[in-house]
Motif scaffolding. Structure first.
Motif, PDB file in Angstrom:
ATOM      1  N   VAL A   1       0.852  -1.194   0.000  1.00 21.12           N
ATOM      2  CA  VAL A   1       0.000   0.000   0.000  1.00 21.12           C
ATOM      3  C   VAL A   1       0.884   1.239   0.000  1.00 21.12           C
ATOM      4  CG1 VAL A   1      -1.989  -1.025   1.156  1.00 21.12           C
ATOM      5  CG2 VAL A   1      -0.161  -0.015   2.519  1.00 21.12           C
ATOM      6  N   GLU A   2       0.329   2.303  -0.541  1.00 21.52           N
ATOM      7  CA  GLU A   2       1.079   3.555  -0.602  1.00 21.52           C
ATOM      8  C   GLU A   2       0.877   4.335   0.689  1.00 21.52           C
ATOM      9  OE1 GLU A   2       3.795   4.514  -1.757  1.00 21.52           O
ATOM     10  OE2 GLU A   2       3.174   4.221  -3.830  1.00 21.52           O
ATOM     11  N   THR A   3       1.873   5.088   1.058  1.00 20.27           N
ATOM     12  CA  THR A   3       1.817   5.784   2.340  1.00 20.27           C
ATOM     13  C   THR A   3       1.770   7.288   2.147  1.00 20.27           C
ATOM     14  OG1 THR A   3       4.215   5.961   2.470  1.00 20.27           O
ATOM     15  CG2 THR A   3       3.204   3.971   3.402  1.00 20.27           C
ATOM     16  N   GLU A   4       1.509   7.953   3.255  1.00 23.03           N
ATOM     17  CA  GLU A   4       1.482   9.413   3.229  1.00 23.03           C
ATOM     18  C   GLU A   4       2.872   9.968   2.925  1.00 23.03           C
ATOM     19  OE1 GLU A   4      -0.670  11.209   6.458  1.00 23.03           O
ATOM     20  OE2 GLU A   4       0.618  12.972   6.442  1.00 23.03           O
ATOM     21  N   THR A   5       3.878   9.250   3.362  1.00 20.61           N
ATOM     22  CA  THR A   5       5.247   9.702   3.099  1.00 20.61           C
ATOM     23  C   THR A   5       5.497   9.839   1.600  1.00 20.61           C
ATOM     24  OG1 THR A   5       5.931   8.501   5.067  1.00 20.61           O
ATOM     25  CG2 THR A   5       7.679   9.219   3.579  1.00 20.61           C
ATOM     26  N   ALA A   6       4.902   8.929   0.830  1.00 21.44           N
ATOM     27  CA  ALA A   6       5.065   8.992  -0.620  1.00 21.44           C
ATOM     28  C   ALA A   6       4.133  10.027  -1.245  1.00 21.44           C
ATOM     29  CB  ALA A   6       4.794   7.624  -1.223  1.00 21.44           C
TER      30      ALA A   6
END
Lengths: 357, 357
Positions: free
Chosen positions: B236-241
């Protein structure tokens, strides 16, 4: 046996001991009775001091018998012409009926789903309810119940026998309403006047004949005059003026019989600053009193607010609390000449009070 | 023993002083009128502002009593009661539990319901964030196992305030979701966007996030995050990305591989990943909500795309339009689908993956 008792001779000490045992047993019996009395629901005397213009008369916290002796979030109340009190016991999905002295008479209703989704269970049969809210009684004693989550109104005779329902929750009403899937009406309150039934939908007033035929509708989403946002209280005055508690707009609007706005009292609360003076925190139930003035339940102020028939604010009654004449998120009110009855929702009770103007 | 009278005299004087001091303190105590609030005093004057507020703020509209308190606000009393709270309650709230307090208003009569909307249609929810019944979090342990955590309700159970801040303090940025609660929510995706009062750092979360997205979910479900030690999860993609609910890759229309950055809410364009991946998608994964949201039809005629007849959108609030998709807007409270998935089984996978051969 009697002769034996007559021949019985007790010393003074023994007599005192005997009396003490009798008294102790009587006291224990009294305590057990009191505990039983307090644990059941039902009528309790609420007589007491006047609180902010309200004189407590009595409190009802449920039928006091049966499987559910106590109310669970009662949200609708109505007086009948004969002085009976009708209570929408919302979370119990029933209506409870009391006489004018607050004594329980009978109840009707249980949970039932009238418009299930595919795969869902259709559990409604005549008289079953799904989150009953507002309630009103016509001159013949017929009872009209806002069956909120079934998107319909149910009508019962004065003994609680099912008569009819309307609108059909699976059909579009008039030009459309806010029932689930766009059919039926998301009805929060009803008022019966002059052979017509005035019902609240999420953003409008929908009028039916007493037989359930669609008659008229007015109101729409928005924030302009006459627009409505989740109204929760409606009543009609003798002159035909329709009063609506426009809950999410924090105001009360008076309409004439054609749906034209006569006046508005209160305005949407946008900010929380102390400097902002507002009339209503969250107006919910509403009733027209015998002198023509109106009484509005304010759930966020935990009070009742009085306004004139011309839309002028008069004063607040009651205050927050759990004692008689105090409220905790009250939701509905009705008037019977010298008395009012209030659905004191979060105190799980109904209060009968005298309004001291 | 000549000193005795002197000692007695001193003792008498000391007793007299103590008596007078007691009288003075008692009279001072009686002189304090606790029923009259001090002039120009509000709740924050003693309690301070909610954590996260460094100065009084002005609330945006449409938040009711939730947040935006200024110094001197009068709205605390809407929910908190100083003298009339139940003895077994918490935080001077009107009900015994936080859940019951929230349901005082959030029962569907002032906006659409939170819990219970499926039961009202005869459907038993297949998944729920069950409140005040458990504190066992699926995937709560970084190794992927379920983990017992400590939340805010009795017994450490999960309750509403573990995810939502009723004071709108330290909440995530607003996002344009597709859940509409009131009549003012008439533009979809919702405008103005709201933050749903979601906390930046839900109870038990080891980290704080600014946006609602995978990183927010992972605060409790740590073991479901990509790269979590000891377990293999779907990436899953994160907020950091830089990917979160209001900033995901979505197709721009039907039958297209063209994508744009935008919100997940409003229609089903954000739930597919076309083949071949666009440059915006390349190297990125979906966020949790692209698989776990309200149940809806994504489209399966053209895998990885939306066919013209498969365009689904939200046009009105919760369940009022049967053609709307999703039909109910109850995520993440309850869902018709197990595990809160938007679709079930292979339908879910085929939104992004085309089987080889």
């Amino acid at each position: 046996m009697i002769a034996k008792l007559r021949s019985l001779r007790l010393t003074q000490r023994q007599a005192f001991a005997f009396l003490a045992i009798i008294l102790a047993l009587a006291l224990i019996a009294l305590l057990i009775y009191l505990l039983w009395l307090l644990s059941r629901g039902g009528f309790t005397s609420g007589g007491g001091a006047v609180v902010e213009g309200l004189r407590p008369i009595y409190v009802i916290d449920g039928p006091g018998e049966g499987e559910k002796p106590k109310f669970d979030r009662p949200m609708g109340v109505a007086y009948g012409k004969d002085g009976r009190i009708y209570v929408s016991d919302t979370d119990n999905n029933r209506v409870c009926v009391f006489n004018g002295r607050g004594q329980f008479l009978f109840e009707f209703g249980e949970f039932g789903v009238a418009k299930p989704l595919p795969g869902g269970e259709m559990s409604w049969v005549e008289g079953r309810m799904n989150f009953p809210l507002g309630i009103d009684v016509d001159d013949e004693g017929n009872i009209y119940v806002a069956d909120f989550r079934n998107d319909q109104i149910q009508v019962f005779d004065r003994e609680g026998i099912f008569l009819r329902r309307f609108p059909d929750p699976m059909q579009v009403v008039g030009k459309g309403a806010s029932g689930q899937d766009g059919t039926g009406i998301a009805v929060t309150d009803v008022a019966v006047w002059d052979g017509k039934v005035y019902a609240l939908d999420s953003y409008q007033v929908v009028v039916f004949t007493a037989d359930g035929e669609f008659y008229a509708q007015f109101g729409k989403p928005g924030s302009g005059p006459g627009d409505l946002d989740r109204p929760n209280g409606i009543d009609v005055a003798d002159d035909g003026t329709i009063y609506v508690s426009d809950s999410n707009h924090n105001r009360v609007t008076a309409f004439d019989q054609t749906g034209e706005v006569l006046w508005t009292l209160g305005e949407p609360i946008g900010e929380m600053a102390a400097e902002v003076e507002y009339v209503f925190g969250l107006p919910r139930g509403i009733t027209v009193m015998s002198d023509g003035s109106i009484l509005v339940v304010d759930a966020f102020e935990h009070t009742l607010s009085e306004a004139t028939a011309q839309g002028d604010f008069v004063r607040r009654y009651g205050r927050r609390g759990t004692q008689p004449a105090e409220f905790n998120f009250p939701n509905a009110v009705d008037d019977n000449d010298d008395r009012i009855v209030v659905a004191d929702k979060e105190n799980n009770r109904v209060q009968v009070l005298e309004l001291l103007k | 023993m000549g000193w005795l009278p002197e000692l007695r005299q001193k003792a008498l004087v000391a007793a007299a002083v103590a008596f007078i001091a007691t009288l003075l303190s008692v009279s001072a105590a009686y002189a304090f009128d606790e029923l009259t609030p001090p002039a120009a005093k509000g709740c924050p004057d003693c309690h301070g502002l909610e954590s996260g507020f460094t100065s009084p703020t002005v609330a945006p509209t449409r938040k009711g009593p939730h947040g935006g308190y200024s110094a001197g606000t009068q709205k605390c009393g809407t929910c908190h009661t100083v003298h009339a709270a139940p003895p077994d309650g918490v935080l001077l709230l009107p009900k015994t539990t936080i859940k019951d307090t929230c349901f005082t208003c959030h029962d569907g009569t002032g906006g659409n319901g939170v819990y219970g909307v499926l039961n009202a249609r005869g459907i038993t929810p297949a998944a729920q964030h069950r409140i005040e019944v458990t504190n066992l979090v699926p995937g709560g342990d970084p190794n992927g196992d379920a983990k017992t955590k400590t939340f805010s309700a009795a017994n450490g159970y999960l309750t509403c305030s573990d995810c939502h801040s009723p004071h709108d303090a330290e909440t995530v940025s607003a996002f344009a979701g597709d859940r509409a609660r009131t009549s003012t929510d008439t533009t979809f995706p919702l405008s103005p966007a709201t933050n749903r009062l979601l906390k930046k750092q839900p109870t038990s979360s080891p980290w704080s996030v600014d946006q609602y997205g995978s990183s927010w979910c992972g605060g409790c479900h740590e073991g479901r995050m990509y790269g979590s030690a000891g377990v293999v999860n779907h990436p899953v993609e994160t907020e950091t990305a830089g990917f979160y609910y209001d900033n995901i890759v979505r197709v721009t229309g039907t039958d297209t591989n063209t994508t744009e950055m935008g919100t997940l809410g409003g229609n089903n364009f954000g739930y597919v990943m076309p083949i071949t991946r666009s440059a915006q998608q390349s190297g990125h994964y979906p966020i949790c909500q692209q698989c776990h949201e309200d149940s809806r039809n994504i489209g399966d005629v053209s895998p990885g795309q939306i066919a013209p007849g498969e365009t689904f959108s939200v046009t009105t609030s919760d369940g009022q339009n049967a053609a709307n998709n999703p039909r109910f807007q109850a995520f993440p409270h309850e869902s018709e689908n197990a595990y809160f998935t938007v679709e079930q089984n292979d339908d879910l996978c085929l939104n992004c993956h085309i089987p080889p051969g």
